[in-house]
Design a protein around this motif. Sequence first.
Motif, PDB file in Angstrom:
ATOM      1  N   ARG A   5      42.634 -17.119  55.943  1.00  0.00           N
ATOM      2  CA  ARG A   5      42.530 -15.745  56.455  1.00  0.00           C
ATOM      3  C   ARG A   5      42.164 -15.733  57.927  1.00  0.00           C
ATOM      4  O   ARG A   5      41.617 -16.699  58.480  1.00  0.00           O
ATOM      5  N   ALA A   7      40.010 -12.998  60.294  1.00  0.00           N
ATOM      6  CA  ALA A   7      39.126 -11.870  59.995  1.00  0.00           C
ATOM      7  C   ALA A   7      38.497 -11.284  61.264  1.00  0.00           C
ATOM      8  O   ALA A   7      37.299 -11.420  61.491  1.00  0.00           O
ATOM      9  N   SER A   9      36.917  -8.644  63.991  1.00  0.00           N
ATOM     10  CA  SER A   9      36.149  -7.391  63.973  1.00  0.00           C
ATOM     11  C   SER A   9      36.812  -6.453  64.979  1.00  0.00           C
ATOM     12  O   SER A   9      36.956  -6.828  66.151  1.00  0.00           O
ATOM     13  N   GLU A  41      37.261  -6.843  59.820  1.00  0.00           N
ATOM     14  CA  GLU A  41      35.823  -6.859  59.524  1.00  0.00           C
ATOM     15  C   GLU A  41      35.120  -5.747  60.296  1.00  0.00           C
ATOM     16  O   GLU A  41      34.470  -5.981  61.317  1.00  0.00           O
ATOM     17  N   TYR A 167      27.070  -8.691  58.239  1.00  0.00           N
ATOM     18  CA  TYR A 167      28.261  -9.549  58.239  1.00  0.00           C
ATOM     19  C   TYR A 167      28.135 -10.708  57.258  1.00  0.00           C
ATOM     20  O   TYR A 167      29.075 -10.997  56.507  1.00  0.00           O
ATOM     21  N   VAL A 171      31.096 -11.111  54.531  1.00  0.00           N
ATOM     22  CA  VAL A 171      32.069 -12.191  54.700  1.00  0.00           C
ATOM     23  C   VAL A 171      32.104 -13.083  53.457  1.00  0.00           C
ATOM     24  O   VAL A 171      33.169 -13.494  52.991  1.00  0.00           O
ATOM     25  N   ARG A 185      38.184 -20.976  61.935  1.00  0.00           N
ATOM     26  CA  ARG A 185      37.654 -19.960  62.848  1.00  0.00           C
ATOM     27  C   ARG A 185      36.954 -20.653  64.009  1.00  0.00           C
ATOM     28  O   ARG A 185      36.807 -21.882  64.026  1.00  0.00           O
ATOM     29  N   LEU A 189      30.983 -19.589  65.201  1.00  0.00           N
ATOM     30  CA  LEU A 189      30.501 -19.226  63.863  1.00  0.00           C
ATOM     31  C   LEU A 189      29.976 -20.419  63.082  1.00  0.00           C
ATOM     32  O   LEU A 189      29.524 -20.284  61.942  1.00  0.00           O
TER      33      LEU A 189
HETATM   34  N1  GLU Z   1      34.661 -11.011  62.109  1.00  0.00           N
HETATM   35  C1  GLU Z   1      34.199 -12.207  62.763  1.00  0.00           C
HETATM   36  C2  GLU Z   1      34.512 -12.147  64.227  1.00  0.00           C
HETATM   37  O1  GLU Z   1      35.413 -11.417  64.632  1.00  0.00           O
HETATM   38  C3  GLU Z   1      34.836 -13.452  62.213  1.00  0.00           C
HETATM   39  C4  GLU Z   1      34.324 -13.776  60.891  1.00  0.00           C
HETATM   40  C5  GLU Z   1      34.844 -15.039  60.272  1.00  0.00           C
HETATM   41  O2  GLU Z   1      35.917 -15.546  60.637  1.00  0.00           O
HETATM   42  O3  GLU Z   1      34.183 -15.506  59.369  1.00  0.00           O
HETATM   43  O4  GLU Z   1      33.862 -12.835  64.985  1.00  0.00           O
END
Ligand code: GLU
Length: 271
Positions: A5, A7, A9, A41, A167, A171, A185, A189
């Motif tokens: 995925r 994701a 924001s 997100e 979050y 998540v 990602r 993170l």
């Molecule tokens: N929504 C998060 C962001 O844009 C990413 C979350 C994820 O990939 O776990 O930083």
Amino acid sequence: MYRGRFAPSPTGPLHMGSLVSAVASWLDARAHSGAWLVRLEDVDEPRCRPQCAASILRTLSRFGLHSDEEVVLQSRRKDLYRDALDSLSRNGLVYPCACSRKAAGNGPYSGACRPGLPPGRLPRACRFLVPPGPVAFHDRARGPFTQNVARDAGDFVLLRADGYFAYQLAVVVDDAAQRITHIVRGADLLDNTPRQLLLQQALHLPSPTYLHHELVLGPAGAKLSKQTRARPVDELDPPAALRRALAFLKLRAATLDEALPEWSSRWPAHP
Ligand code: GLU
């Protein structure tokens, strides 16, 4: 079956850092003959804008990046987060916290409300009771990573004082509900992953495998972010922006399909 995925924001338009994550997660999914899902997100609703969500999806499609399933929005999935919080609560793994943001500070949370709310104080947020000890996982790009969450983060917030879910909870719930097997990602993170692993364990959910790619940095060496108004990717010249994203991932190809064999040999199929 591989399910990956992207994701983002929707707090701003897609910038080069997010395009790199989108491309890397798409390449990994396709290299594994898997599905690639887009999830918006927008759990932090006060910071998100519907027009940004629309613009991110439009930009992705200009790059040929289309979600294999319906795009989901976190703002519509609060019941799932509530159920997860209730289940943690039934197992005594969360507690109410009366500390203001200022009192809780920026560092690890002191655990002041762990023994119970101070007399006369009302609950503001809800925190996860972090177990002591190190949390370790293997990152496909970075190798072994260990963090002592209890010491470095402390009991983190799952339900914020303003009523929005955090979050970390959203998540974890969504990755499980969407049966995500592989997460690709940005490295910003990486140090969130141990907190997410702890929540997965507490909720008896499977843990996906992780690959945290290098982060695209701005001119001053700072992380590109939508909040700091990083420049949107150039929608007028998608091939050039795509070449930049691929080059950043150390891929010589000029198109997504051409990049697949190179990606597969760099990051061999992962169970
Ligand atoms: N929504 C998060 C962001 O844009 C990413 C979350 C994820 O990939 O776990 O930083």
